[in-house]
Each structure stands twice: as structure tokens, then as C-alpha cells.
Design a protein around this motif. Structure first.
Motif, PDB file in Angstrom:
ATOM      1  N   LEU A  40     -13.896  48.831 107.929  1.00 14.88           N
ATOM      2  CA  LEU A  40     -12.734  48.135 108.491  1.00 14.88           C
ATOM      3  C   LEU A  40     -12.284  47.068 107.498  1.00 14.88           C
ATOM      4  CD1 LEU A  40     -14.083  47.435 112.109  1.00 14.88           C
ATOM      5  CD2 LEU A  40     -12.850  49.457 111.315  1.00 14.88           C
ATOM      6  N   ASN A  41     -11.033  47.102 107.105  1.00 12.11           N
ATOM      7  CA  ASN A  41     -10.486  46.006 106.306  1.00 12.11           C
ATOM      8  C   ASN A  41     -10.165  44.867 107.265  1.00 12.11           C
ATOM      9  OD1 ASN A  41      -8.674  44.192 104.986  1.00 12.11           O
ATOM     10  ND2 ASN A  41      -8.251  45.769 103.450  1.00 12.11           N
ATOM     11  N   VAL A  42     -10.914  43.776 107.142  1.00 16.08           N
ATOM     12  CA  VAL A  42     -10.760  42.640 108.062  1.00 16.08           C
ATOM     13  C   VAL A  42     -10.500  41.370 107.255  1.00 16.08           C
ATOM     14  CG1 VAL A  42     -12.027  43.631 110.001  1.00 16.08           C
ATOM     15  CG2 VAL A  42     -13.301  42.458 108.203  1.00 16.08           C
ATOM     16  N   GLY A  43      -9.507  41.441 106.383  1.00 16.52           N
ATOM     17  CA  GLY A  43      -9.158  40.316 105.528  1.00 16.52           C
ATOM     18  C   GLY A  43      -8.636  39.125 106.313  1.00 16.52           C
ATOM     19  N   VAL A  82     -19.983  42.144 110.260  1.00 18.84           N
ATOM     20  CA  VAL A  82     -18.618  41.639 110.077  1.00 18.84           C
ATOM     21  C   VAL A  82     -18.534  40.464 109.116  1.00 18.84           C
ATOM     22  CG1 VAL A  82     -17.959  42.460 112.369  1.00 18.84           C
ATOM     23  CG2 VAL A  82     -18.770  40.107 112.096  1.00 18.84           C
ATOM     24  N   GLY A  83     -19.630  40.128 108.441  1.00 24.24           N
ATOM     25  CA  GLY A  83     -19.574  39.059 107.455  1.00 24.24           C
ATOM     26  C   GLY A  83     -19.112  37.748 108.049  1.00 24.24           C
ATOM     27  N   ASP A  84     -18.060  37.178 107.467  1.00 19.90           N
ATOM     28  CA  ASP A  84     -17.539  35.881 107.910  1.00 19.90           C
ATOM     29  C   ASP A  84     -16.195  36.000 108.617  1.00 19.90           C
ATOM     30  OD1 ASP A  84     -19.761  34.756 106.767  1.00 19.90           O
ATOM     31  OD2 ASP A  84     -18.705  33.653 105.198  1.00 19.90           O
ATOM     32  N   THR A  85     -15.830  37.192 109.078  1.00 19.08           N
ATOM     33  CA  THR A  85     -14.564  37.325 109.811  1.00 19.08           C
ATOM     34  C   THR A  85     -14.699  36.819 111.237  1.00 19.08           C
ATOM     35  OG1 THR A  85     -13.807  39.159 108.439  1.00 19.08           O
ATOM     36  CG2 THR A  85     -12.818  38.956 110.625  1.00 19.08           C
ATOM     37  N   ALA A  95     -15.682  45.055 106.910  1.00 18.20           N
ATOM     38  CA  ALA A  95     -16.804  45.141 107.841  1.00 18.20           C
ATOM     39  C   ALA A  95     -17.319  46.567 107.838  1.00 18.20           C
ATOM     40  CB  ALA A  95     -16.377  44.736 109.251  1.00 18.20           C
ATOM     41  N   TYR A  96     -18.590  46.718 108.241  1.00 17.48           N
ATOM     42  CA  TYR A  96     -19.265  48.005 108.256  1.00 17.48           C
ATOM     43  C   TYR A  96     -19.614  48.347 109.706  1.00 17.48           C
ATOM     44  CZ  TYR A  96     -19.766  47.233 103.218  1.00 17.48           C
ATOM     45  OH  TYR A  96     -19.508  47.001 101.886  1.00 17.48           O
ATOM     46  N   ASP A 106     -12.276  50.544 101.285  1.00 16.87           N
ATOM     47  CA  ASP A 106     -11.154  49.949 102.005  1.00 16.87           C
ATOM     48  C   ASP A 106     -11.045  50.592 103.387  1.00 16.87           C
ATOM     49  OD1 ASP A 106      -8.970  48.276 102.488  1.00 16.87           O
ATOM     50  OD2 ASP A 106      -8.019  48.735 100.567  1.00 16.87           O
ATOM     51  N   ASP A 107     -10.059  50.175 104.128  1.00 17.27           N
ATOM     52  CA  ASP A 107      -9.928  50.531 105.537  1.00 17.27           C
ATOM     53  C   ASP A 107     -10.000  52.042 105.762  1.00 17.27           C
ATOM     54  OD1 ASP A 107      -9.459  49.113 108.078  1.00 17.27           O
ATOM     55  OD2 ASP A 107      -7.709  50.416 108.226  1.00 17.27           O
ATOM     56  N   SER A 108     -10.821  52.420 106.746  1.00 15.91           N
ATOM     57  CA  SER A 108     -10.996  53.811 107.196  1.00 15.91           C
ATOM     58  C   SER A 108     -11.844  54.658 106.266  1.00 15.91           C
ATOM     59  CB  SER A 108      -9.646  54.502 107.437  1.00 15.91           C
ATOM     60  OG  SER A 108      -8.925  53.837 108.457  1.00 15.91           O
ATOM     61  N   ASP A 109     -12.305  54.111 105.129  1.00 17.18           N
ATOM     62  CA  ASP A 109     -13.263  54.853 104.319  1.00 17.18           C
ATOM     63  C   ASP A 109     -14.530  55.104 105.134  1.00 17.18           C
ATOM     64  OD1 ASP A 109     -11.638  54.963 102.093  1.00 17.18           O
ATOM     65  OD2 ASP A 109     -12.583  53.273 101.063  1.00 17.18           O
ATOM     66  N   MET A 110     -15.227  56.182 104.816  1.00 21.35           N
ATOM     67  CA  MET A 110     -16.478  56.521 105.479  1.00 21.35           C
ATOM     68  C   MET A 110     -17.591  56.628 104.441  1.00 21.35           C
ATOM     69  SD  MET A 110     -15.799  56.817 108.777  1.00 21.35           S
ATOM     70  CE  MET A 110     -17.337  57.579 109.307  1.00 21.35           C
ATOM     71  N   ILE A 111     -18.738  56.022 104.745  1.00 16.87           N
ATOM     72  CA  ILE A 111     -19.930  56.180 103.937  1.00 16.87           C
ATOM     73  C   ILE A 111     -21.082  56.527 104.870  1.00 16.87           C
ATOM     74  CG2 ILE A 111     -19.148  54.661 102.079  1.00 16.87           C
ATOM     75  CD1 ILE A 111     -20.917  52.454 103.252  1.00 16.87           C
ATOM     76  N   THR A 112     -22.231  56.855 104.294  1.00  6.97           N
ATOM     77  CA  THR A 112     -23.380  57.205 105.124  1.00  6.97           C
ATOM     78  C   THR A 112     -24.628  56.480 104.636  1.00  6.97           C
ATOM     79  OG1 THR A 112     -23.859  59.149 103.759  1.00  6.97           O
ATOM     80  CG2 THR A 112     -22.509  59.489 105.727  1.00  6.97           C
ATOM     81  N   LEU A 113     -25.491  56.139 105.583  1.00  4.82           N
ATOM     82  CA  LEU A 113     -26.853  55.706 105.301  1.00  4.82           C
ATOM     83  C   LEU A 113     -27.744  56.779 105.901  1.00  4.82           C
ATOM     84  CD1 LEU A 113     -28.563  53.312 104.135  1.00  4.82           C
ATOM     85  CD2 LEU A 113     -28.789  52.521 106.496  1.00  4.82           C
TER      86      LEU A 113
END
Length: 256
Positions: free
Chosen positions: A110-113, A132-135, A121-122, A95-102
Motif C-alpha cells: 500500500l502506498n501510504v505517503g 504500517v511504519g509511521d503512517t 505499508a506491507y 509501490d501501490d498494489s505490488d505483490m511480494i511473497t514471504l
């Protein structure tokens, strides 16, 4: 900056799948999974191992390949917390503001509902790109299938508050059709006219119109320009609330 390679893969009728590869670690993520076969082929062609799937939302043309890819690669599936019960094979909800790594590339969620309630979005913070997918589309935005105009407007603002040079990777090649509509909303915009000509050249050569920078979209995408005086005048909505102007543009596009 942690270097990544981005491979753009046409899938289905007009979807784009993306593979993002972090060379230093060997980790590779698929941004959504519209169709497993071309993604698997692209991985094999490069001798890359799929380690993660980053789903943006639950629609089938974005998660349809999840289970096959997970079965064949053992990858971990990330997806939106708001759509968690609809993401096949989900391992970690975001969800919004979470951080992951590759590898060691930092990715902010970013929660872009709006298109769906839980769409995310990533944003690759150090690499200047966002998936951003389909936003947000080039010259367009997603339909409001589950969310509200207020929610979508806030989501679009969240994306466009990223640095202007950020490259936006959306999930569909809709730009040519979006351009035809955009000029009916913003007919006096020379930046848009120039962009339309560029799009026509690209599509005539069977080249993608994606990605584009946030700066380009802010100058040309009518859905981001609800505050523009000429657009408001053209719509007979001078001085109107920006969400109302955006909602009117979305309604006009829905019926275009």
C-alpha cells in the motif's frame, strides 16, 4: 492460510522492530531495521535466517541497520519506490498494489505517503496483519514531514479500508502520549475512555500497546474520526471538509 510468526522487538528509545517468520519455507523478514544488534540477537535466539528487509520509509530509525544486516545475512532489501534513492542497500523498489511473497504468504503493498512522500505499508493478505511504519499509530498518525494533509488522509483511509479485524503493527510505542492528546479532541467518547484505561494498565506492566485492530482504531483514534459529529462540534468545524478537520487535528497535535 500460510502461517507466520511475528516477533516484536523494542529498539532504540521507542521504536519497534519486527521479525516475520514463515516456518514452512524458513524465510524471515525484518520490518524496518531501527537497530541491527537486537534484531541479530533475536534471529540467533531462534536460529532463524534473515532473507529479507521490508523498509517502510527512509528515516534513519527505520533503515539504520540495513547495511549491517545485509552484509551479515545476504538478505534482499525491499523498500518504497518513492524513497528509493534514500534506502540503503535497496534491491527492489515497491509501490501501490505490488505483490511480494514471504514463502507463499501473499503481501500486498500500500502506498501510504504523507509522513514521507514514498512511505509504504506491507499487508499480509491471508494473515490479517499490516505493518504500517509511521503512517498510522495507535491513537495517532505520523507527522506530515514531506506530504500533505490530503495525501495522509487518503493514506489513512486506504489502511482503514482493510478488514476491520486486521491487526495494525506500527513502528513506535507512542500510544500513551497519543492517548493524552486524543481525549482533548474526543472527550465524550466512551470507547476512547475504555481504551485509555487499558493502555495505562498495559504500560504500567511494561507491556506493548501495539498491535491494535482497525476496528479499535476507528472507534478511538481521533485522526481517523474527522467525520464524527461530536469531534467536529468540539473543534467548531461542524460540516467542514474532512481533510480540513483532519488537518486541524494534526496541527493541534503538532503544537500539543
Amino acid at each position: 492460510m500460510q502461517e507466520i510468526d511475528i516477533i516484536q522487538i523494542p529498539c532504540l528509545n521507542d521504536n519497534y522492530g519486527y521479525l516475520v517468520h514463515h516456518a514452512a519455507s524458513g524465510e524471515t523478514a525484518s520490518i524496518d531495521t531501527p537497530d541491527a544488534a537486537p534484531l541479530l540477537q533475536a534471529l540467533a535466539d531462534r536460529n532463524w535466517n534473515l532473507t529479507a528487509i521490508y523498509n517502510t520509509h527512509h528515516h534513519y530509525d527505520h533503515v539504520g541497520g540495513n547495511l549491517e544486516l545485509k552484509e551479515k545475512t545476504g538478505c534482499k532489501i525491499y523498500g518504497p519506490a518513492g524513497d528509493a534513492d534514500k534506502i540503503p542497500g535497496l534491491d527492489e523498489a515497491l509501490d501501490d498494489s505490488d505483490m511480494i511473497t514471504l514463502g507463499d504468504a501473499q503481501i500486498r503493498i500500500l502506498n501510504v505517503g504523507g509522513h514521507t512522500k514514498g512511505h509504504i505499508a506491507y499487508y499480509f493478505c491471508e494473515n490479517g496483519c499490516a505493518f504500517v511504519g509511521d503512517t498510522l499509530f495507535m491513537l495517532g498518525c505520523g507527522r506530515l514531514f514531506e506530504g500533505t494533509a490530503q495525501q495522509m488522509w487518503a493514506s489513512l483511509k486506504k489502511i482503514t479500508n482493510l478488514p476491520p479485524e486486521t491487526l495494525i503493527y506500527c513502528a513506535h510505542e507512542y500510544t500513551e502520549a497519543n492517548a493524552r492528546f486524543a481525549v482533548t479532541i474526543d472527550p465524550d467518547n466512551q470507547n476512547l475512555a475504555d481504551r485509555v484505561a487499558e493502555i495505562e494498565t498495559l504500560r504500567a506492566a511494561d507491556k506493548p500497546t501495539v498491535p491494535a485492530s482497525i476496528a479499535t482504531e476507528l472507534a478511538t483514534n481521533p485522526f481517523l474520526r474527522a467525520g464524527d459529529a461530536s469531534i467536529q462540534k468540539h473543534l467548531g468545524m461542524t460540516g467542514a471538509n474532512l481533510v480540513d478537520v483532519f488537518a486541524q487535528i494534526r496541527t493541534l497535535k503538532d503544537n500539543y
